[in-house]
Every structure is written in C-alpha cells, then in structure tokens.
Motif scaffolding. Structure first.
Motif, mmCIF file in Angstrom:
data_model
loop_
_atom_site.group_PDB
_atom_site.id
_atom_site.type_symbol
_atom_site.label_atom_id
_atom_site.label_comp_id
_atom_site.label_asym_id
_atom_site.label_seq_id
_atom_site.Cartn_x
_atom_site.Cartn_y
_atom_site.Cartn_z
ATOM 1 N N VAL A 25 0.845 -1.201 0.000
ATOM 2 C CA VAL A 25 0.000 0.000 0.000
ATOM 3 C C VAL A 25 0.882 1.253 0.000
ATOM 4 O O VAL A 25 0.631 2.214 -0.745
ATOM 5 N N GLU A 26 1.952 1.225 0.818
ATOM 6 C CA GLU A 26 2.839 2.404 0.878
ATOM 7 C C GLU A 26 3.472 2.687 -0.485
ATOM 8 O O GLU A 26 3.649 3.843 -0.872
ATOM 9 N N GLY A 27 3.781 1.619 -1.237
ATOM 10 C CA GLY A 27 4.330 1.787 -2.585
ATOM 11 C C GLY A 27 3.336 2.510 -3.488
ATOM 12 O O GLY A 27 3.710 3.396 -4.263
ATOM 13 N N LEU A 28 2.060 2.170 -3.361
ATOM 14 C CA LEU A 28 1.021 2.820 -4.180
ATOM 15 C C LEU A 28 0.840 4.283 -3.777
ATOM 16 O O LEU A 28 0.630 5.157 -4.621
ATOM 17 N N ILE A 29 0.941 4.540 -2.467
ATOM 18 C CA ILE A 29 0.802 5.923 -1.993
ATOM 19 C C ILE A 29 1.955 6.780 -2.542
ATOM 20 O O ILE A 29 1.755 7.906 -2.989
ATOM 21 N N GLU A 30 3.165 6.198 -2.557
ATOM 22 C CA GLU A 30 4.303 6.938 -3.134
ATOM 23 C C GLU A 30 4.056 7.232 -4.609
ATOM 24 O O GLU A 30 4.355 8.322 -5.099
ATOM 25 N N ALA A 31 3.482 6.265 -5.315
ATOM 26 C CA ALA A 31 3.177 6.480 -6.742
ATOM 27 C C ALA A 31 2.163 7.619 -6.896
ATOM 28 O O ALA A 31 2.292 8.452 -7.792
ATOM 29 N N CYS A 32 1.176 7.692 -5.997
ATOM 30 C CA CYS A 32 0.188 8.783 -6.039
ATOM 31 C C CYS A 32 0.886 10.121 -5.827
ATOM 32 O O CYS A 32 0.571 11.114 -6.493
ATOM 33 N N GLN A 33 1.818 10.134 -4.884
ATOM 34 C CA GLN A 33 2.500 11.402 -4.566
ATOM 35 C C GLN A 33 3.354 11.888 -5.729
ATOM 36 O O GLN A 33 3.540 13.087 -5.918
ATOM 37 N N LYS A 34 3.876 10.930 -6.530
ATOM 38 C CA LYS A 34 4.662 11.326 -7.703
ATOM 39 C C LYS A 34 3.741 11.940 -8.765
ATOM 40 O O LYS A 34 4.082 12.921 -9.408
ATOM 41 N N ILE A 35 2.558 11.353 -8.917
ATOM 42 C CA ILE A 35 1.628 11.863 -9.933
ATOM 43 C C ILE A 35 1.028 13.196 -9.489
ATOM 44 O O ILE A 35 0.848 14.109 -10.291
ATOM 45 N N ALA A 36 0.687 13.291 -8.216
ATOM 46 C CA ALA A 36 0.048 14.515 -7.683
ATOM 47 C C ALA A 36 0.890 15.038 -6.519
ATOM 48 O O ALA A 36 0.611 14.719 -5.357
ATOM 49 N N PRO A 37 1.921 15.854 -6.821
ATOM 50 C CA PRO A 37 2.854 16.298 -5.767
ATOM 51 C C PRO A 37 2.173 16.985 -4.588
ATOM 52 O O PRO A 37 2.688 16.951 -3.483
ATOM 53 N N LYS A 38 0.970 17.570 -4.805
ATOM 54 C CA LYS A 38 0.333 18.240 -3.653
ATOM 55 C C LYS A 38 -0.126 17.252 -2.579
ATOM 56 O O LYS A 38 -0.493 17.648 -1.481
ATOM 57 N N LEU A 39 -0.092 15.951 -2.903
ATOM 58 C CA LEU A 39 -0.456 14.936 -1.904
ATOM 59 C C LEU A 39 0.732 14.579 -0.996
ATOM 60 O O LEU A 39 0.570 13.874 -0.014
ATOM 61 N N ALA A 40 1.929 15.045 -1.376
ATOM 62 C CA ALA A 40 3.134 14.635 -0.617
ATOM 63 C C ALA A 40 3.151 15.269 0.761
ATOM 64 O O ALA A 40 2.584 16.321 0.976
#
Ligand code: A3D
Length: 320
Positions: free
Chosen positions: A305-320
C-alpha cells in the motif's frame, strides 16, 4: 425526523446496485451522480419504478451536478474505471487518482459532514487520496474492501463444509490486493477457529490453503468470468453493511480500510483492520494480536500500500 440522504458518486455497475439496495432497505433518499449524462437519471427512474412492487418510500434522483449531493449523510464513491482481464487493481491508479481529485472537491464543497465510503480501486491508495483531496476528518473517510474479502472467505468456507453461512465468521486484514491477509486463526465456524477445524479433520490443510488463495484471487476470478468489468453485487452489499452500521449507530466491528495512527505499528497509511463503525464514523480500531507469520504478511501488505501511496505522490505532488 427527516429522511437520511445517500449520495452515490459513480452510477455504474456498483453504483446502480448500491442505489437499488439503499432503496430496498429504505436507508434514505438516493442521489445517483455520474459524469456520463443520463446514466444517473436513467437508473434512478428505473429503480423508482420498482418502488410499488418492492414497497419502499424513498426519493430517487439522478444527476451530473455536485450541488445535488448537498447535505448527504453518506457518500459512497465508485467513480472511476474498473479492471479488465489481465489488469491488476494497481493499473487503475493514474486515471482513478484524477477522478478522486474531482470527487474530493465535490464532497468538500457540498457534503463535508457525510461519512464517505470509497470503493474505487486501487482501494487503499484511492481512499487515502480521497481523504486528502476532500479534507474531511480521517474517521469520516473509510474504504470498503475487507467486508468483501471476508464475505468471499465466508462463502468458500460455508460452501466447502456444507454449513449455513450464518455460522461462519471470517477475517481478512491488510490491503485490498494480492497481499491481503486472510486469518484462519480468527475465522470461525460456530465459534470454532478454522485452525481447529483442520485439527479436527473437518477440512484438510490443503483445502484451507486453496480457499485462502481463492479468496486472494476472488476479484480476478470474477473479472475473468465477466470479461467486461469486475464484481458488483457483493461489493455493493458490503458497502451497504458499512453505511447501515453508521446510519443506525449499530457499532458493528467490520474490517475496513482506515487511516492508522500508530495502531499495528503503522502511521498515516490506510489499510484494512477491524473497526467499530457507529454514528461517529470509524470510532475505534480493534488491535488483535498477530503471531510472527501473520505480522510478516501484514507488514508486506502495508508495504505494498505504501508503494502505491508513493506512486500517487509522484503523480500529484500536492499529496506529498
Ligand atoms: P463502472 O461500472 O465502470 O462504473 C464506474 C462509473 O464511474 C461509470 O459509470 C463512470 O461513468 C463513472 N465515472 C467515471 N469518472 C467519473 C467522475 N470523474 N465522476 C463521477 N463518475 C465518474 O465500474 P464499477 O461500478 O464496476 O466499479 C467501480 C470501481 O470500484 C472500480 O474502480 C472498481 O475497480 C472498484 N471495485 C472495487 C472493489 C473493492 O472491493 C474495493 C470491488 C469491485 C470493484
């Protein structure tokens, strides 16, 4: 007392089934939202015309405008795309993340007091992103996966043993993916743990292992059969159980994806664990003791799950 209001974002296969079940159970008036013009209103009208034979008194409305979800008590999100054969849930990440951004903004503007139940895949990452995009408190934004995975486990056990589903209680933890963690020690038939059922010789260890693997592959099995989409009856029924527990303050203990805050050694990530669902939303995370093999499997699932969250943060930097 005014009727409750259920907003369904996404009027596809699961959204339509959610609307039908909500109406048949009279959970509240239903608003069926979809970006595709006509889908929400068409399904809403069709279901409304079953009211006389099904004896329910709720209003059904289809829409493509977020203002119609205003004041919803429960919002269930299925907007996005489902899997096709050969796809994993993770293949949906990029497209569904963009959908979560739009949906999060709509909920934030019109239904910020609602309990939000996310079903869109990849589930744990999408519910995490939806909570961030909507800005709603984490105890009011939860993901449906564990109830479905546990229901599949229950079905296979009851079918194999030839017993009533009413006497089977099964437990699945972790992320909603290939790394999910079915727990035989905490899954029971009339109170007897599956591990004892194997010792008693009622089911072989091989059969139990086969059922566990079939549970993990439960979604893919249906995608392979349907070919044009994924499961929708049982996913909808599972989310309705969660919504009902909230609306009626039943305080059921259900496996749901919730944001952990140190429980199970996890902080900030959404992952499936047993939760008390009542009028306060996700009211309490129940921490069960895991043995070392179970903990290892759970940690692996959290890592995925953490790997997927990191992928989300790369696509949408405002989620980081
Ligand atoms: P489907 O029948 O395609 O319905 C999705 C609906 O979402 C369609 O009607 C689309 O028009 C609509 N949509 C697309 N973009 C938007 C948007 N921006 N705003 C509003 N609506 C939009 O799919 P489905 O109902 O079969 O599945 C919905 C989701 O649930 C998919 O992501 C599935 O992978 C997921 N799913 C999750 C589980 C879990 O257990 C977590 C199980 C089964 C399916």
């Amino acid at each position: 007392m005014a009727r409750k209001k259920i907003a369904l974002i996404g009027a596809g296969q699961i959204g339509g089934t959610l609307a039908l079940l909500s109406a048949q159970k009279e959970l509240g008036d239903v608003v069926l939202f979809d970006v595709v013009d006509g889908v929400g209103p068409g399904k809403a009208l069709d279901i409304a015309q079953s009211a006389v034979t099904q004896s329910f008194d709720v209003k059904m409305k289809g829409t493509s405008e977020y203002k119609d979800i205003e004041g919803a008590d429960v919002v269930i999100v299925t907007a996005g795309v489902p899997r096709k054969p050969g796809m994993s849930r993770d293949d949906l990440l990029e497209i569904n993340l963009k959908v979560m951004e739009q949906v999060g903004a709509g909920i934030s503007k019109y239904a910020s007091d609602a309990l939000v139940i996310c079903i869109t895949n990849p589930l744990d990452a999408m519910v995490w992103a939806l909570q961030k995009f909507s800005g709603l408190p984490a105890n009011k934004v939860i993901g449906m996966a564990g109830v479905l995975d546990s229901s599949r486990f229950c079905h296979f056990i009851a079918d194999e043993l030839g017993v009533s589903i009413e006497d089977v209680n099964a437990f699945v933890l972790g992320g909603h993916g290939d790394t999910m963690v079915p727990l035989p020690r905490y899954s029971t038939v009339a109170g007897i743990p599956l591990t004892d059922i194997v010792k008693m010789g009622w089911m072989s260890k091989e059969k139990l292992d086969e059922i566990i693997q079939r549970t993990r592959d439960g979604g893919a099995e249906i995608v392979g059969l349907l070919k044009t989409g994924s499961a929708f009856y049982a996913p909808a029924a599972s989310a309705i159980a969660m919504a009902e527990s909230y609306l009626k303050d039943k305080k059921r203990v259900l496996p749901c994806a919730v944001q952990l805050n140190g429980e199970y050694g996890v902080k900030g990530t959404y992952v499936g664990v047993p939760v008390v669902i009542g009028a306060g939303g996700a009211e309490k995370v129940v921490e069960i003791a895991l043995n070392s093999a179970e903990q290892k499997a759970f940690d692996k699932s959290v890592g995925a799950v953490e790997g997927l969250i990191e992928a989300c943060q790369k696509i949408a930097p405002k989620l980081a």
